[in-house]
Every structure is written in structure tokens, then in C-alpha cells.
Design a protein around this motif. Sequence first.
Motif, PDB file in Angstrom:
ATOM      1  N   ARG A  21       0.829  -1.205   0.000  1.00  0.00           N
ATOM      2  CA  ARG A  21       0.000   0.000   0.000  1.00  0.00           C
ATOM      3  C   ARG A  21       0.859   1.249   0.000  1.00  0.00           C
ATOM      4  NH1 ARG A  21      -4.989   0.721   3.872  1.00  0.00           N
ATOM      5  NH2 ARG A  21      -4.980   2.589   2.556  1.00  0.00           N
ATOM      6  N   SER A  25      -3.798  -7.085   6.859  1.00  0.00           N
ATOM      7  CA  SER A  25      -4.752  -6.381   5.996  1.00  0.00           C
ATOM      8  C   SER A  25      -4.186  -5.111   5.375  1.00  0.00           C
ATOM      9  CB  SER A  25      -6.012  -6.023   6.798  1.00  0.00           C
ATOM     10  OG  SER A  25      -5.688  -5.117   7.851  1.00  0.00           O
ATOM     11  N   VAL A  59      -4.257  -2.290   6.894  1.00  0.00           N
ATOM     12  CA  VAL A  59      -5.007  -1.179   7.468  1.00  0.00           C
ATOM     13  C   VAL A  59      -4.117  -0.436   8.465  1.00  0.00           C
ATOM     14  CG1 VAL A  59      -6.986  -0.536   8.893  1.00  0.00           C
ATOM     15  CG2 VAL A  59      -7.230  -2.285   7.120  1.00  0.00           C
ATOM     16  N   ALA A  74      -4.374   2.601  11.239  1.00  0.00           N
ATOM     17  CA  ALA A  74      -5.247   3.494  12.006  1.00  0.00           C
ATOM     18  C   ALA A  74      -4.392   4.326  12.948  1.00  0.00           C
ATOM     19  CB  ALA A  74      -6.273   2.688  12.794  1.00  0.00           C
TER      20      ALA A  74
END
Length: 386
Positions: free
Chosen positions: A115, A189, A191, A193
Motif C-alpha cells: 500500500r 490487511s 489497514v 489506524a
Amino acid sequence: EAITADVLDLESGGVAAVDVTPLRDALEQQLSLPPAGVTFGRPDSNQRIRDEPVRCAVSAADGHFLFHASTQSGAKVAAALALPEHVAPQDGRPRGGRGGGAAAPAVSGGVVFARRWPSSHKIARLRSPLEKPCGEGCLLLWEESAWSAVSSLARGAAPLLAADPFSSRHADPASRPIALDVVLLRARSGVAAGRSLFGPSPRGRLGSVAAAFRYGGVGAIDYGAASGVVAACSLPRKGLPPPAVLVWDWRTGVCLQAVLLHPLPPAPPPAAVRPLRFPIGAQVACRMGASLWLHGTVADHHVSHGEGGGVYLVHLDRGDSCVVPVDHPDLVRGVAGGEALAWNERAQAMEVAAEATLALHPSGCRFAVGMWHAGAAAGVAYSIGF
């Protein structure tokens, strides 16, 4: 060109060579940009511009290699590679080293995610983050935002606390609560945060807790997926007493607990000149070779010697003398017992040479804090509830 990395299974002792080439290739794709809107670099033969990495790090997070890098454009890229769940021992017996036996078997790991985050994302705004693998495939990236704001202003950059809800009430940086910018990156994942976690005000009823953290900073930190909290402790102090601790709820960012478990000593005034660790008359050992240490007594400070000089003149027990050029534990150390000291750049004072570790219980509301003397097999451990 293929790239491999050795992986050791701590349970079986087996070793495997993991192909990390797919991880490299996935990261390269994230660093390759179309030229439209890009104000740096030149297009390559494929009409792409490479956003060069300027700071890189790699971690092992619960069965994953996790690589992340900050780029010249201010973006953040990261990718994770799955590691084998089990590596069988070679030759029918455990093997924990490189010597002897057949070569480690090669295995392929799949890329779990790759990512890229823009410079406006919280993970990209962390300038020089520290990191802590936290189990459950999580990597905690963090830095002290109040401390970073001061450093950033000195460099002419915009402070991270520009939108700090406390900023209007605490214009004086010394009166601000300690604040951490924290990002939890999940290797399974991709992700990421982010949270801003604030401690108590230095001028409130928990000012002593704030003072412990603002003086020396955060000693250790951890995240617990089961409890959903982030816990941090202050740096070790002389005698290794229990530290100050902070506990936050990760979901809301609320500080659940702030406690000082042992009274703080008076803070020493900042030193105008960095002091030396050993006074005149101290018993020390001087490094005279790769593994040769000779004992002696500090006779003088800041001495001239030939074309140069040194910080210590030491009269050796064998009858001659030596000059120690730099006050560093790799060159001179104490031998008369007691705690070794190290220079604390933030506090501008000599403090105990020790480090802290912190681990949250995987299912309960407790955590362990260990404090360990640098270069010595000595320390203490505390169990703390919240």
C-alpha cells in the motif's frame, strides 16, 4: 535478482530461506508513479517516476515480514510478506545455527498487502517513528508529538500539534500534556489506524506523572488486541524503582490510568557542559584491545596528549597511564559496583544506563515492565494492573 532471508523457527529450531523477491517487487510498484502532477524526478523508459525512499525499516510481526518506507514526496509505502507457520528441523534434529548440515530449504512467501499512503495520512506524518511489534500481526509506530513539535519548529517545519485540542490552553510548550502520535499497522490487511494519545497536564493533580514522562520521555510502549489498550511507562531512574505509567483506550483515545508508582527525585538542573561519568579517583576499566580491559584510577579530566587529547587520564594498576579519548562505555567502564550512567540528551543530564521493556498480558488487565541495566545481567520486573 532474487533475494532470500533466513527464518528461524524458535520452537523446532528449523531454518528456512524465504524468497522475499515478491516483497521487493511489490514495494517497487508502490514507489513508481505516473508523471502527471509529479514535481520531482525524471520519467524512466516506462514513463514512470520513482519516488525514492528516504527512510526504511523492516520488522517481524506475528508471522510476517513487514517493510515500510518514507519517500521523498512525503508519502509512506508498506508491504507485508507471509512467513511459513512451521519450519521442520533439518536432518531430523533441531538446528538453530548456520554451521553444519545441509543448506536451509527454500520456501516462498506470498505478499499479503502492498500500500501507499499520501503525505496527509497520519502514518506518513510520523517523521522518525519508533516501532513495536505487538502480536496479532500488528506493528505499533509512534513518536512523542509534543517533543516532535519542538524539534520540528527548530527545523522550520509545521508542528504535528497544530490542531492539538490543548494548544489554546497550553501555549507554553512546558505546560502541555505529553502527547503521542500512534499508528497501528495491521500486517494481515494493510489497514493503518492513527490516534493522538494525550497524558495528564503538568499543572494538574497528576502533574508528577506528566513530569516523569516529559523529563525523560517514554521508556517502553505496547498495544494489546485483547484488552484494546495502549500502555506506556517512563524511562528507568537510578535504583530502578517502579516507573510512571499511562494506559489509554485505543478505540476512543481516552486516558484510562495515569499513575506514578514511586516518588520522583528532584530534577537536576540542565548542565551547561556535558559532565563526565566518572569523577577523579573513580575505579575504572579501560579498553586496550578487542577484548583486553585494564583496571586503573581516574587521575584527571580533559587532558592534552601529544597532538590530541582525551577526557580521562587514567593511572593503570600495572604502573603506566593511558588517555581515554571519548567518554563512551565501549572505551571506559566502572568496576567499583553501582549503576553505570549515560547522558540523556533530552534531559541534558546524566541518568542511569538502563532500558525498559513493556508487555501487555494477552488476555488479562495487567502488564509487565522490565528494567535492565545496560551491559549487565541485572534488572527488575514489575507486574502492574489497570
